[in-house]
Design an enzyme around this catalytic site. Structure first.
Site, short mmCIF file in Angstrom:
data_model
loop_
_atom_site.label_atom_id
_atom_site.label_comp_id
_atom_site.label_asym_id
_atom_site.label_seq_id
_atom_site.Cartn_x
_atom_site.Cartn_y
_atom_site.Cartn_z
N SER A 162 0.69 -1.28 0.14
CA SER A 162 -0.38 0.17 0.12
C SER A 162 0.86 1.15 0.39
CB SER A 162 -0.85 -0.07 1.34
OG SER A 162 -2.14 0.76 1.07
N GLU A 269 -8.55 -1.61 -4.04
CA GLU A 269 -7.96 -2.01 -4.74
C GLU A 269 -7.79 -1.87 -6.31
OE1 GLU A 269 -4.37 -4.89 -4.72
OE2 GLU A 269 -5.97 -3.38 -3.33
N HIS A 299 -7.47 -4.99 -0.76
CA HIS A 299 -6.60 -3.67 -0.54
C HIS A 299 -6.20 -5.10 0.87
CE1 HIS A 299 -3.83 -0.89 -1.08
NE2 HIS A 299 -4.39 -0.21 0.42
#
Length: 321
Positions: A162, A269, A299
């Protein structure tokens, strides 16, 4: 894995003093003969170190190379990086994955909402006391400290999830003398993409009330381009890379996180998928090789654990271990 970390923490103070004393003693002895040599690297085990920096002491969790090797893998956290540990050590099996490998794992602790970059000034919206200087820490202060333990300053890899994904690539781009591999897992690797600065502004405000303008200035400031892996792609030429992103479609790995968290992870995501595609296309246009995988996933940590597992042989090969 949490049990492993706590167990290591109980040993860390004794281990730190023992190794620090040995390193200093060896340096004194060798300097008396006019010889400068690096300390021998520890073989295996886990420690928690406190590393001096311009931001104050930074905690770093370390799993030493299994056979005393000097190569190292820096592993960067996400936006919500806790202050007391790396989520890689609590939410994944990263320590176990590399337990038998001759590479030291380095988990910097902290960096909440920092994007692992050097900020212009402290955040003005949350009374931040110091200016984030994470690029300086990761490429100058921390390597210099670890060199006292026999860890190479030039044979490193760096990966991140991330927030840490784009940082891993840009750090490698600007410090090719240090990093021989870079990996981004669900990273926002094209922050100059139109309007993404506003998305980042909202994310920083939500996660700690940080002021984006204090990081890289307003959109269009040169710092934005410098910290954009896609813009800096030419600097990555010849560097082994692995980029992974999900496509926002959940799988069974999302079940423990509940509907609300999964919906949020799906949205995040889909953004990283767009970024990964832009990055892949940019590399292709420049004729730069890299492995870019996009598949089912959202994510969250189970996917990043598997991305690390996939990249492990690539990392070991790049580091020659």
């Amino acid at each position: 894995m949490a049990g492993d970390v706590r167990s290591g923490g109980r040993r860390s103070i004794r281990g730190w003093w023992k190794r620090s004393f040995a390193a200093v003693a060896a340096a004194v002895v060798m300097s008396s003969f006019g010889v400068v040599q690096a300390a021998a690297a520890p073989s295996g085990g886990y420690d928690e170190l406190w590393v001096p920096s311009s931001m104050g002491p930074i905690k770093v969790q370390v799993q030493w190379a299994a056979r005393g090797g000097s190569a190292a893998l820096y592993v960067l956290d996400g936006l919500r990086a806790p202050a007391d540990h790396s989520q890689w050590t609590s939410d994944t099996d990263a320590l176990r994955q590399f337990a038998g490998d001759n590479v030291t794992l380095v988990f910097p602790v902290g960096g909440h909402s920092s994007f692992y970059t050097d900020w212009y000034r402290p955040s003005s919206t949350n009374r931040q006391a110091v200016t984030y200087r994470w690029e300086t820490f990761l490429t100058e202060e921390l390597p210099a400290f670890l060199a006292g333990y026999g860890v190479s300053r030039t044979n490193n890899a760096v990966v991140g999830a991330s927030m840490g994904g784009n940082a891993a690539l840009t750090l490698a781009a600007h410090h090719r003398d240090q990093f021989r591999f870079a990996g981004s897992f669900s990273g926002y690797v094209n922050p100059t993409f139109p309007l993404w600065n506003e998305a980042m502004r909202l994310a920083l405000r939500d996660e700690g009330n940080f002021n984006l303008d204090d990081m890289w200035g307003p959109a269009g400031d040169p710092a934005w381009s410098r910290n954009d892996a896609t813009v800096q792609a030419e600097l990555l030429r010849g560097l082994p890379m692995y980029v992974w992103s999900g496509n926002g479609v959940p799988t069974g790995a999302d079940l423990p996180y509940g509907v609300g968290n999964t919906l949020n992870a799906m949205v995040l995501e889909t953004m990283t998928q767009t970024a990964a595609q832009i990055f892949r296309n940019r590399l292709a246009a420049l004729g730069i090789g890299a492995r870019v995988d996009i598949g089912p996933g959202t994510h969250t940590w189970p996917y990043w654990q598997e991305a690390l597992r996939t990249s492990r042989p690539l990392i070991l090969d790049a580091l020659g271990v």
